[in-house]
Scaffold this motif. Sequence first.
Motif, PDB file in Angstrom:
ATOM      1  N   GLN A 138       0.823  -1.203   0.000  1.00 58.88           N
ATOM      2  CA  GLN A 138       0.000   0.000   0.000  1.00 58.88           C
ATOM      3  C   GLN A 138       0.867   1.267   0.000  1.00 58.88           C
ATOM      4  O   GLN A 138       0.490   2.282  -0.597  1.00 58.88           O
ATOM      5  CB  GLN A 138      -0.942   0.010   1.210  1.00 58.88           C
ATOM      6  N   GLU A 139       2.009   1.183   0.634  1.00 61.63           N
ATOM      7  CA  GLU A 139       2.929   2.325   0.615  1.00 61.63           C
ATOM      8  C   GLU A 139       3.412   2.605  -0.807  1.00 61.63           C
ATOM      9  O   GLU A 139       3.841   3.717  -1.119  1.00 61.63           O
ATOM     10  CB  GLU A 139       4.122   2.044   1.528  1.00 61.63           C
ATOM     11  N   ARG A 140       3.325   1.621  -1.681  1.00 56.65           N
ATOM     12  CA  ARG A 140       3.718   1.786  -3.082  1.00 56.65           C
ATOM     13  C   ARG A 140       2.487   1.971  -3.969  1.00 56.65           C
ATOM     14  O   ARG A 140       2.526   1.759  -5.174  1.00 56.65           O
ATOM     15  CB  ARG A 140       4.546   0.567  -3.528  1.00 56.65           C
ATOM     16  N   GLU A 141       1.384   2.373  -3.306  1.00 56.81           N
ATOM     17  CA  GLU A 141       0.134   2.750  -3.974  1.00 56.81           C
ATOM     18  C   GLU A 141      -0.516   1.572  -4.719  1.00 56.81           C
ATOM     19  O   GLU A 141      -1.117   1.733  -5.776  1.00 56.81           O
ATOM     20  CB  GLU A 141       0.371   3.915  -4.944  1.00 56.81           C
ATOM     21  N   TYR A 142      -0.378   0.385  -4.149  1.00 58.79           N
ATOM     22  CA  TYR A 142      -1.026  -0.806  -4.703  1.00 58.79           C
ATOM     23  C   TYR A 142      -2.336  -1.092  -3.972  1.00 58.79           C
ATOM     24  O   TYR A 142      -2.438  -0.879  -2.749  1.00 58.79           O
ATOM     25  CB  TYR A 142      -0.109  -2.029  -4.586  1.00 58.79           C
ATOM     26  N   GLU A 143      -3.306  -1.569  -4.731  1.00 56.16           N
ATOM     27  CA  GLU A 143      -4.525  -2.128  -4.156  1.00 56.16           C
ATOM     28  C   GLU A 143      -4.224  -3.590  -3.842  1.00 56.16           C
ATOM     29  O   GLU A 143      -3.781  -4.346  -4.726  1.00 56.16           O
ATOM     30  CB  GLU A 143      -5.671  -2.037  -5.145  1.00 56.16           C
ATOM     31  N   VAL A 144      -4.435  -3.998  -2.589  1.00 54.74           N
ATOM     32  CA  VAL A 144      -4.139  -5.369  -2.182  1.00 54.74           C
ATOM     33  C   VAL A 144      -5.462  -6.077  -1.878  1.00 54.74           C
ATOM     34  O   VAL A 144      -6.219  -5.620  -1.017  1.00 54.74           O
ATOM     35  CB  VAL A 144      -3.215  -5.414  -0.953  1.00 54.74           C
ATOM     36  N   VAL A 145      -5.729  -7.174  -2.577  1.00 57.07           N
ATOM     37  CA  VAL A 145      -7.012  -7.864  -2.456  1.00 57.07           C
ATOM     38  C   VAL A 145      -6.765  -9.306  -2.021  1.00 57.07           C
ATOM     39  O   VAL A 145      -5.882  -9.987  -2.566  1.00 57.07           O
ATOM     40  CB  VAL A 145      -7.791  -7.850  -3.791  1.00 57.07           C
ATOM     41  N   TYR A 146      -7.564  -9.758  -1.050  1.00 52.70           N
ATOM     42  CA  TYR A 146      -7.447 -11.143  -0.571  1.00 52.70           C
ATOM     43  C   TYR A 146      -8.607 -11.977  -1.114  1.00 52.70           C
ATOM     44  O   TYR A 146      -9.767 -11.539  -1.127  1.00 52.70           O
ATOM     45  CB  TYR A 146      -7.462 -11.184   0.966  1.00 52.70           C
ATOM     46  N   LEU A 147      -8.312 -13.214  -1.548  1.00 51.18           N
ATOM     47  CA  LEU A 147      -9.327 -14.129  -2.077  1.00 51.18           C
ATOM     48  C   LEU A 147      -9.112 -15.536  -1.539  1.00 51.18           C
ATOM     49  O   LEU A 147      -8.002 -16.060  -1.603  1.00 51.18           O
ATOM     50  CB  LEU A 147      -9.241 -14.213  -3.600  1.00 51.18           C
ATOM     51  N   SER A 148     -10.159 -16.134  -1.016  1.00 54.89           N
ATOM     52  CA  SER A 148     -10.162 -17.570  -0.693  1.00 54.89           C
ATOM     53  C   SER A 148     -11.571 -17.936  -0.254  1.00 54.89           C
ATOM     54  O   SER A 148     -12.431 -17.064  -0.086  1.00 54.89           O
ATOM     55  CB  SER A 148      -9.157 -17.913   0.422  1.00 54.89           C
ATOM     56  N   THR A 149     -11.814 -19.221  -0.047  1.00 57.71           N
ATOM     57  CA  THR A 149     -13.123 -19.648   0.460  1.00 57.71           C
ATOM     58  C   THR A 149     -13.261 -19.352   1.944  1.00 57.71           C
ATOM     59  O   THR A 149     -14.261 -19.718   2.552  1.00 57.71           O
ATOM     60  CB  THR A 149     -13.350 -21.146   0.211  1.00 57.71           C
ATOM     61  N   ASN A 150     -12.290 -18.694   2.509  1.00 55.43           N
ATOM     62  CA  ASN A 150     -12.393 -18.265   3.909  1.00 55.43           C
ATOM     63  C   ASN A 150     -13.313 -17.064   4.050  1.00 55.43           C
ATOM     64  O   ASN A 150     -13.704 -16.715   5.158  1.00 55.43           O
ATOM     65  CB  ASN A 150     -10.999 -17.921   4.447  1.00 55.43           C
ATOM     66  N   ILE A 151     -13.629 -16.401   2.930  1.00 51.12           N
ATOM     67  CA  ILE A 151     -14.588 -15.304   2.955  1.00 51.12           C
ATOM     68  C   ILE A 151     -15.876 -15.772   2.289  1.00 51.12           C
ATOM     69  O   ILE A 151     -15.861 -16.678   1.441  1.00 51.12           O
ATOM     70  CB  ILE A 151     -14.039 -14.035   2.257  1.00 51.12           C
ATOM     71  N   VAL A 152     -16.990 -15.175   2.635  1.00 50.03           N
ATOM     72  CA  VAL A 152     -18.287 -15.649   2.147  1.00 50.03           C
ATOM     73  C   VAL A 152     -18.363 -15.442   0.633  1.00 50.03           C
ATOM     74  O   VAL A 152     -17.776 -14.509   0.080  1.00 50.03           O
ATOM     75  CB  VAL A 152     -19.457 -14.936   2.849  1.00 50.03           C
ATOM     76  N   PRO A 153     -19.099 -16.307  -0.067  1.00 52.34           N
ATOM     77  CA  PRO A 153     -19.163 -16.237  -1.528  1.00 52.34           C
ATOM     78  C   PRO A 153     -19.576 -14.878  -2.076  1.00 52.34           C
ATOM     79  O   PRO A 153     -19.068 -14.442  -3.106  1.00 52.34           O
ATOM     80  CB  PRO A 153     -20.194 -17.321  -1.884  1.00 52.34           C
ATOM     81  N   ARG A 154     -20.503 -14.210  -1.398  1.00 53.61           N
ATOM     82  CA  ARG A 154     -20.956 -12.906  -1.893  1.00 53.61           C
ATOM     83  C   ARG A 154     -19.798 -11.923  -1.972  1.00 53.61           C
ATOM     84  O   ARG A 154     -19.636 -11.195  -2.962  1.00 53.61           O
ATOM     85  CB  ARG A 154     -22.068 -12.363  -0.992  1.00 53.61           C
ATOM     86  N   LYS A 155     -18.978 -11.869  -0.939  1.00 54.29           N
ATOM     87  CA  LYS A 155     -17.837 -10.957  -0.922  1.00 54.29           C
ATOM     88  C   LYS A 155     -16.762 -11.409  -1.905  1.00 54.29           C
ATOM     89  O   LYS A 155     -16.077 -10.598  -2.524  1.00 54.29           O
ATOM     90  CB  LYS A 155     -17.260 -10.860   0.493  1.00 54.29           C
ATOM     91  N   ARG A 156     -16.614 -12.719  -2.036  1.00 50.32           N
ATOM     92  CA  ARG A 156     -15.615 -13.245  -2.966  1.00 50.32           C
ATOM     93  C   ARG A 156     -15.949 -12.822  -4.402  1.00 50.32           C
ATOM     94  O   ARG A 156     -15.079 -12.390  -5.163  1.00 50.32           O
ATOM     95  CB  ARG A 156     -15.572 -14.768  -2.842  1.00 50.32           C
ATOM     96  N   LYS A 157     -17.218 -12.932  -4.741  1.00 49.79           N
ATOM     97  CA  LYS A 157     -17.645 -12.548  -6.085  1.00 49.79           C
ATOM     98  C   LYS A 157     -17.428 -11.062  -6.334  1.00 49.79           C
ATOM     99  O   LYS A 157     -16.949 -10.659  -7.405  1.00 49.79           O
ATOM    100  CB  LYS A 157     -19.122 -12.907  -6.270  1.00 49.79           C
ATOM    101  N   SER A 158     -17.763 -10.240  -5.356  1.00 49.57           N
ATOM    102  CA  SER A 158     -17.590  -8.790  -5.539  1.00 49.57           C
ATOM    103  C   SER A 158     -16.112  -8.428  -5.641  1.00 49.57           C
ATOM    104  O   SER A 158     -15.735  -7.502  -6.376  1.00 49.57           O
ATOM    105  CB  SER A 158     -18.251  -8.021  -4.384  1.00 49.57           C
ATOM    106  N   ARG A 159     -15.257  -9.148  -4.936  1.00 49.17           N
ATOM    107  CA  ARG A 159     -13.816  -8.869  -5.031  1.00 49.17           C
ATOM    108  C   ARG A 159     -13.270  -9.256  -6.403  1.00 49.17           C
ATOM    109  O   ARG A 159     -12.397  -8.569  -6.937  1.00 49.17           O
ATOM    110  CB  ARG A 159     -13.072  -9.603  -3.920  1.00 49.17           C
ATOM    111  N   ILE A 160     -13.762 -10.347  -6.970  1.00 48.12           N
ATOM    112  CA  ILE A 160     -13.316 -10.738  -8.306  1.00 48.12           C
ATOM    113  C   ILE A 160     -13.704  -9.663  -9.323  1.00 48.12           C
ATOM    114  O   ILE A 160     -12.915  -9.295 -10.205  1.00 48.12           O
ATOM    115  CB  ILE A 160     -13.892 -12.110  -8.694  1.00 48.12           C
ATOM    116  N   GLU A 161     -14.923  -9.122  -9.187  1.00 47.86           N
ATOM    117  CA  GLU A 161     -15.337  -8.045 -10.081  1.00 47.86           C
ATOM    118  C   GLU A 161     -14.476  -6.807  -9.877  1.00 47.86           C
ATOM    119  O   GLU A 161     -14.110  -6.120 -10.849  1.00 47.86           O
ATOM    120  CB  GLU A 161     -16.812  -7.716  -9.846  1.00 47.86           C
ATOM    121  N   LYS A 162     -14.128  -6.516  -8.650  1.00 51.38           N
ATOM    122  CA  LYS A 162     -13.258  -5.382  -8.363  1.00 51.38           C
ATOM    123  C   LYS A 162     -11.879  -5.568  -9.015  1.00 51.38           C
ATOM    124  O   LYS A 162     -11.327  -4.634  -9.616  1.00 51.38           O
ATOM    125  CB  LYS A 162     -13.103  -5.226  -6.843  1.00 51.38           C
TER     126      LYS A 162
END
Length: 827
Positions: free
Chosen positions: A549-573
């Motif tokens: 983030q200090e290098r102005e990157y967007e950092v996104v986490y993905l796994s089945t550890n998060i609920v499917p609804r949020k996982r889908k929205s993160r993939i779209e993001k």
Amino acid sequence: MYLSHNNPNKKLTIHLQEVCVYLLDMLKYVPLSKQDRAALEYIGKIVAVSHDFGKYVSYFQQYLQTGETKGDLHHHSFISAVFAAHLLRHPSKWQASWFSFAPLIGYFVVMHHHGNLRDISLDVTKSRHIAENNVQDSLYHRVRVLKQQIDDITIHASKIVKDLSPLWAELSIPLSLADELNSFVQHYEKAFDEVYRQYYWIDKQKKQEVTKELYYYVLLLYSALIDADKLSAANIERKARLHIPAHLVDLYREANYDVSVTEGTNGWRNRMYKTVMERIEQMARANPDQKLFTLTAPTGAGKTLLSLSVALKWREQAEKQYGYSPKIIYALPFTSVIDQNEQVIRDLFSPLHDFHENEQRYLVKHHHLSTFQYKAENEELPLRKALLLTESWEAELIVTTFVQLFHTLIGYENRALKKFHQMAGSILILDEIQNVPVEYWPLLRTVLYQMADLFSCKILLLTATQPLIFPEEETVELLESETVKPLDFFQEMERVEIHWLGSDKGAYSPEEWQDLLKNLFEDGKTYLAIFNTIRTSIEIYKGVKKWLQEREYEVVYLSTNIVPRKRKSRIEKIRKLLKHNQKVVVISTQVVEAGVDLDFDVVFRDLGPIDSIVQAAGRCNRNGTSSELGKVYITPIERDGKLEAQYVYKSVHTYIAKEILPKEPVSEQRFFDIIIQYFTQVRERKSHDASEGLIRAMEMLKFDAKDRMIDKNKPKYVSEFQLIEDARQSVDVFVEIDEQAQDIWRQYMQNVVEEKDFEKRFENDLRLKRDIRQYVISAPIQLVKNLDRDLYEKTRMLHLSNDLLNQYYNSEYGLIRSSEMVDAWIM
């Protein structure tokens, strides 16, 4: 008047006639030899009219009218099964080699048409045992009930003959109903002897060649019977089949792509398409009876449209040459891929003039998370009927999962097997078939052989990493001609390189991996990092997030550890960030490998099977737009001196992958050869015991037993087949992450859990199913064992309420896992 059902009342003979008509119509779409068709249709008639014969018993009619019962005397399946066996025990003119087993087939499928199939040995006895009151425990009570029901049938025989005779004559059944019913009530025990004699042949393998096929004919008749029975009981009229133009994909490509270009990535895809189309035309002329095909194309080749074009042209060939329209069944390993593929097919079908009035008659999507809707002739059917038609695959094209497909082909459960007849004679597209566990490859090979041989299925194995399930000489590769082979298309593309980056000690700790990332980091590039365990993915996400983030990157986490609804929205993001050339790093587990269409400059991946590594490489410079080769770095992760890959994959897979991967950079042109090396060694080193045990169980009709002991290595029953191993130490948890989740849970509690009316509860459950699953994750039991379990028996999941959320769930990376916990909860 004798009734089969009430609410509304339905005359028994009307129901029997409908079941017979539906069953014979289902068999009509299965390509069979003349002798097999004649035999199946004859048995089908007998099975259809006898399957509810027991409803003529006065005890059942009284139960239907008043709800009153006398023990189990109203049960109808067993007496119906014995009547079917009695009718089928006569010598016959039918020449099919397996027809000598007709009494056993009729008895078995009718006996279990309201339940699951079980071990045939539990269903047989002898007349001598009945006379001596020495019937085995699994049948003892049923035989006692049968004797009283026979007395009842004897009393009412003349009325039964009068009621059933018109239908009997209409169906042209050559046996005399009056004579057969009289013979049945006097000598019903003889049917048991005939069935037992045939069981003896199977048990002692007296007719081994025939018994290898018997399983498939049993499932075909059982499937057609239970599907026809359910459709008639639900008062659903079967619709006529629909036509799909063979050149639909060609028209779609012309409307959406430049099909004339021959250079670049699009030209590469066009040349593959042309090669395959020319190949199927050549095969139609030279070898129209070929049934097993492969299509081995690199990632990004457009395999979905390519395979659908092949299937539609095969379908047209079958219509012209054989007079039937095979259904197209497109099966994939993961539910996460299905929505994407279904949308492609919907876009493809949209130009059809009546598609939007008959959406589900053309296309059905079916997996355990499906929403159930069925639109026919511009009418949305009620949920219960929609569920029945969806699960029965009443559509021209079905998109489904390997679990749905293979647990029907290798199955014992009523609900799964009712669609078996839809597979017989179909075109099966098996996408990414290498995801089937290697120990099941011989089983898969046997089953697909039989489906092709007995029922003329055309089978297309579709993958970028073609496993060696079938010997090369038994299949035909479609991406091939006299001048080109699949390898040429692999070698033509140079999008990525794989680099082995094992450390001096062979593997990295999570802390060392973070240092590696920083050393290799190039500002401006996009990055994807794939890890084998959720624990490591979270640890590294937390470790590198601030630095990136200090290098102005967007950092996104993905796994089945998060609920499917949020996982889908993160993939779209992520898609939007990549599309607009934003700086992004994704920290993920293998969930991103399966059909997620993303494209990064650099991919890091923990050690895994070669096919998984190639899948990961498919997320790097996917469209070949970068001016330089994409980099895929293989970085083995270890914890406590053990490779994390071994927590997730079998040791043999990990060892072979590590052994085969060159330590110098590997260009995309070499992927094909490495894949072949990998699967060759995996096949040689894996035990075939699991497949051999299941194949024997199928041949012996040993479907299930109540007290079976599961032995995955040496199974004895069909029911021991598990495409996905049970996560026995995990449990589903509904997570109230926001107000919408809270509202859905309130609706679920009020309209499902607390609803007293069964029909309303059933429909509400179907209606809310998809919304509920958007907030469900699979959690290790030890992490959520303190949650309230009071409702678990009703909901089959635990409930993480919003007021407890912070104790168990983090909005960024999902379920909170203690630092000392070692686990291998993947995906």
